[in-house]
Write a protein that holds these residues in place. Structure first.
Motif, PDB file in Angstrom:
ATOM      1  N   VAL A 268       0.671  -1.044   0.129  1.00 55.62           N
ATOM      2  CA  VAL A 268       0.366  -0.150   0.080  1.00 55.62           C
ATOM      3  C   VAL A 268       1.258   1.399   0.071  1.00 55.62           C
ATOM      4  N   VAL A 269       0.698   2.127  -0.960  1.00 55.24           N
ATOM      5  CA  VAL A 269       1.412   3.134  -0.809  1.00 55.24           C
ATOM      6  C   VAL A 269       0.545   4.211  -0.668  1.00 55.24           C
ATOM      7  N   SER A 270       0.765   5.714  -0.294  1.00 59.55           N
ATOM      8  CA  SER A 270       0.700   6.712   0.426  1.00 59.55           C
ATOM      9  C   SER A 270       0.938   7.738  -0.332  1.00 59.55           C
ATOM     10  N   GLY A 271       0.905   8.655  -1.472  1.00 59.57           N
ATOM     11  CA  GLY A 271       1.258   9.705  -1.859  1.00 59.57           C
ATOM     12  C   GLY A 271       2.128   9.481  -3.500  1.00 59.57           C
ATOM     13  N   ASP A 290       0.876  -7.047  -5.576  1.00 61.61           N
ATOM     14  CA  ASP A 290       0.244  -5.770  -6.001  1.00 61.61           C
ATOM     15  C   ASP A 290       0.298  -4.855  -5.368  1.00 61.61           C
ATOM     16  N   ILE A 291      -0.534  -3.462  -5.591  1.00 64.28           N
ATOM     17  CA  ILE A 291      -0.369  -2.355  -4.835  1.00 64.28           C
ATOM     18  C   ILE A 291      -1.123  -1.809  -5.728  1.00 64.28           C
ATOM     19  N   ILE A 292      -1.965  -1.028  -3.956  1.00 67.06           N
ATOM     20  CA  ILE A 292      -2.792  -0.056  -4.088  1.00 67.06           C
ATOM     21  C   ILE A 292      -2.297   1.644  -3.473  1.00 67.06           C
ATOM     22  N   PHE A 323     -10.239  -1.778  -5.567  1.00 65.36           N
ATOM     23  CA  PHE A 323     -10.284  -1.996  -3.506  1.00 65.36           C
ATOM     24  C   PHE A 323     -11.040   0.048  -3.944  1.00 65.36           C
ATOM     25  N   SER A 324     -11.590   0.121  -3.052  1.00 62.30           N
ATOM     26  CA  SER A 324     -11.668   1.358  -2.913  1.00 62.30           C
ATOM     27  C   SER A 324     -12.209   1.912  -1.559  1.00 62.30           C
ATOM     28  N   GLY A 325     -12.098   1.537  -0.273  1.00 59.55           N
ATOM     29  CA  GLY A 325     -12.438   1.704   0.954  1.00 59.55           C
ATOM     30  C   GLY A 325     -11.080   2.158   1.815  1.00 59.55           C
ATOM     31  N   ASP A 326     -10.857   3.242   2.879  1.00 57.70           N
ATOM     32  CA  ASP A 326     -10.010   3.990   3.101  1.00 57.70           C
ATOM     33  C   ASP A 326      -8.525   3.707   3.058  1.00 57.70           C
ATOM     34  N   LEU A 327      -7.417   3.875   3.791  1.00 59.01           N
ATOM     35  CA  LEU A 327      -5.687   4.037   4.154  1.00 59.01           C
ATOM     36  C   LEU A 327      -6.308   2.744   4.979  1.00 59.01           C
ATOM     37  N   GLY A 339       5.005   5.269   2.915  1.00 58.14           N
ATOM     38  CA  GLY A 339       4.350   6.505   3.023  1.00 58.14           C
ATOM     39  C   GLY A 339       5.300   7.583   2.305  1.00 58.14           C
ATOM     40  N   VAL A 340       4.826   8.132   1.534  1.00 52.40           N
ATOM     41  CA  VAL A 340       5.369   9.871   0.548  1.00 52.40           C
ATOM     42  C   VAL A 340       4.415  10.447   0.602  1.00 52.40           C
ATOM     43  N   SER A 341       3.572  11.331   1.416  1.00 50.91           N
ATOM     44  CA  SER A 341       3.020  11.496   1.658  1.00 50.91           C
ATOM     45  C   SER A 341       2.587  13.027   2.703  1.00 50.91           C
ATOM     46  N   ALA A 342       2.406  12.311   3.899  1.00 50.77           N
ATOM     47  CA  ALA A 342       1.986  13.135   4.798  1.00 50.77           C
ATOM     48  C   ALA A 342       2.412  13.177   6.753  1.00 50.77           C
ATOM     49  N   PRO A 343       2.174  13.806   7.146  1.00 53.90           N
ATOM     50  CA  PRO A 343       2.668  13.169   8.343  1.00 53.90           C
ATOM     51  C   PRO A 343       1.735  13.146   9.247  1.00 53.90           C
ATOM     52  N   ASN A 344       1.178  11.657  10.360  1.00 52.99           N
ATOM     53  CA  ASN A 344       0.576  11.477  11.430  1.00 52.99           C
ATOM     54  C   ASN A 344      -0.654  11.242  10.384  1.00 52.99           C
ATOM     55  N   LEU A 345      -0.576  10.031   9.080  1.00 59.13           N
ATOM     56  CA  LEU A 345      -1.627   9.191   9.298  1.00 59.13           C
ATOM     57  C   LEU A 345      -2.983   8.504   9.901  1.00 59.13           C
ATOM     58  N   LEU A 346      -1.033   7.689  10.306  1.00 62.73           N
ATOM     59  CA  LEU A 346      -1.871   6.183  11.214  1.00 62.73           C
ATOM     60  C   LEU A 346      -1.325   5.940  12.564  1.00 62.73           C
TER      61      LEU A 346
END
Ligand SMILES: NC(=O)c1ccc[n+]([C@@H]2O[C@H](COP(=O)([O-])OP(=O)(O)OC[C@H]3O[C@@H](n4cnc5c(N)ncnc54)[C@H](O)[C@@H]3O)[C@@H](O)[C@H]2O)c1
Ligand SMILES: O=C(O)C[C@H](O)C(=O)O
Length: 493
Positions: A268-271, A290-292, A323-327, A339-346
């Protein structure tokens, strides 16, 4: 959920203090600084008289607010007068971090006449006659332009070209320190892709390579692609390819640690910006299971309307199940988070829901997507972009060696084959005997890394091994000089 900031050399201050000279004076200062949560790293006596002593106390603090708190605590002590506070990071930047330094001596008319006019004219004419000689007779052979429009600087956003300059100077310094490459910042007061392409095309003759830096997605993709078409020197976007190379290297070793195969893992990649897109493309090319991909509006999938071309490509080539649910939902049962996006998401709980022996690369700078200390409670391998945590993932492991290799090979383009070879060289630099969950990438200061990356890139460019020195040795010179001098030498008639 925010990561607690620890004292760091990045927020080091030197405080000049006058204190009453009794036996406990210095001890009171260091105790006060320690109790305020900072770390004393140096204490120098600057001056003294029979009743007072003046010291420079240097300490690491957590951030600018913390530095103020430390100074306030010292000021409140009896018999203490704080005279001056210097921010050592700003001191280091006074006047910039790089300079041009001549490689030839200019002590007399003889040297001047050869290094400059009239002698230089014959060298100019030689290049005019044979443009390939620019690589042998000028800085072109070893020089890279570090080009930015200041639109996506670190995790700071669109702060413009002048504010981006300290980062670009830093990159140039790293190029030299780790790759022996002479890089120069080119900061542009335009964010128009057409103008950027035209400017870079126009300056390209003076450089052996172009390193695009901190240009926002998705414009960075168009700019890079157009320049690659136009130029006969390599164009490399560090935020994309430098990051992707180091992430592939780190993931290769993390998978070795947990005993999983790339083809079997769900990532799973954020950003899905510059870094995320390049990482995903390289992982897909390497056969990842696979990647989401996530960005602000959620998971990228085929059903989404009005995607830009880069996201359309990702939507078509990732997320096999649509898949279309949340992170957090996507992370359930996933093997790898990048994660290559933003701080404190998880939260730690989100990481706990991943598959056994999960791998977490939370790379947003300066603050990662998840507190690495929370992540480490549940994941087998955790990496961040931070220098105060184990497994620091940073492009500096890649770009100096990549450009060293491309310049030595006289490469005309940067290729995916080079990226894969560079990633393998970085991963292998750790070695089976050193590999463990806290050591998946080599140290930035490991002197073997850049040469190994350069050799791998040269091999991928199918270039012969160059002589040890980047500059022509004396043995090369008579041949060049004779060739170049013959037509115009006043002594030859
Ligand atoms: N450690 C490293 O080696 C390294 C390397 C490159 C980038 N980074 C970091 O990664 C981040 C992105 O860098 P980039 O160059 O790709 O920038 P970018 O601006 O090109 O891309 C960032 C992407 O993240 C998305 N995003 C922002 N907030 C989000 C959120 N809450 N959820 C999901 N997506 C979100 C943006 O929409 C954008 O598409 C920055 O923090 C940067 O410092 C770290
Ligand atoms: O470029 C770097 O060194 C850091 C990284 O690219 C970032 O954007 O944070």
């Amino acid at each position: 959920m925010a990561i607690t900031r620890l004292p760091s050399a990045g927020f080091s201050i030197t405080i000049r203090i006058s204190v009453t000279a009794d036996a406990s004076a210095i001890g009171r200062l260091t105790t006060c600084v320690g109790e305020a949560g900072a770390i004393v790293t140096a204490l120098d006596v600057v001056d003294s008289d029979p009743t007072t002593v003046i010291v420079d106390l240097t300490c690491d603090t957590a951030d600018a607010t913390h530095a103020d708190q430390v100074v306030e605590a010292l000021t409140a002590l009896d018999g203490v007068d704080v005279r001056k506070v210097s921010d050592r990071t700003f001191l280091l930047h006074l006047g910039g971090k790089i300079e041009v330094s001549p490689k030839v001596s200019l002590r007399n008319r003889d040297e001047l006449s050869r290094a400059y006019t009239p002698g230089v004219a014959r060298v100019c004419l030689a290049i005019a006659e044979n443009p390939a000689d620019a690589r042998r007779l000028t800085i072109k052979r070893n020089t890279v332009a570090v080009v930015t429009d200041g639109s996506a600087v670190l995790g700071l956003g669109n702060i413009g070209p002048a504010a981006a300059l300290p980062v670009m100077e830093g990159k140039a310094a790293l190029f030299k320190r780790f790759g022996g490459v002479d890089a120069w910042p080119v900061v542009l007061d335009t964010q128009d892709p057409d103008e950027i392409v035209a400017i870079v095309r126009a300056i390209a003759p003076g450089y052996g390579g172009i390193n695009l830096e901190d240009i926002a997605a998705p414009r960075c993709f168009e700019i890079e692609n157009r320049l690659r078409e136009l130029l006969d020197i390599p164009v490399f976007h560090d935020d994309q390819h430098g990051t992707a190379i180091v992430v592939l290297a780190a993931l290769t070793n993390a998978l070795r640690v947990v005993g999983k195969k790339l083809a079997d893992v769900r990532v799973v990649v954020s950003g899905a910006g510059a870094a995320g897109t390049a990482i995903m493309k390289l992982l897909l090319r390497q056969g990842v299971g696979d990647i989401i991909a996530y960005d602000r509006q959620g998971a990228l999938h085929r059903g989404l309307p009005d995607l830009n071309p880069a996201w359309q490509w990702l939507a078509e080539n990732t997320n096999a199940e649509g898949f279309s649910g949340d992170l957090p939902a996507a992370l359930r049962g996933a093997d790898v988070f990048i994660g290559v996006s933003a701080p404190n998401l998880l939260s730690g709980d989100d990481i706990a829901a991943m598959a056994p022996d999960s791998i977490v690369f939370a790379l947003a700078n300066p603050d990662p997507e998840v507190d690495p200390r929370e992540a480490r409670k549940h994941a087998a391998v955790v990496a961040t972009g931070r220098s105060d945590q184990p497994n620091q993932i940073n492009n500096v492991l890649a770009f100096p060696g990549v450009f060293r290799g491309m310049l030595d090979a006289h490469a005309e383009e940067f290729t995916e084959e080079m990226a894969i070879a560079a990633a393998r060289a970085i991963a292998d630099a750790v070695g089976a005997e050193k590999l463990n969950p806290t050591v998946i990438v080599p140290s930035v200061f490991d002197p073997r890394v850049a040469p190994a990356v350069a050799a791998a890139v040269r091999a991928a460019a199918h270039a012969p091994t160059p002589p040890p020195a980047a500059d022509p040795g004396p043995a090369d010179l008579p041949e060049i000089a004779a060739e170049a001098a013959a037509p115009a030498s006043p002594l030859s008639s």
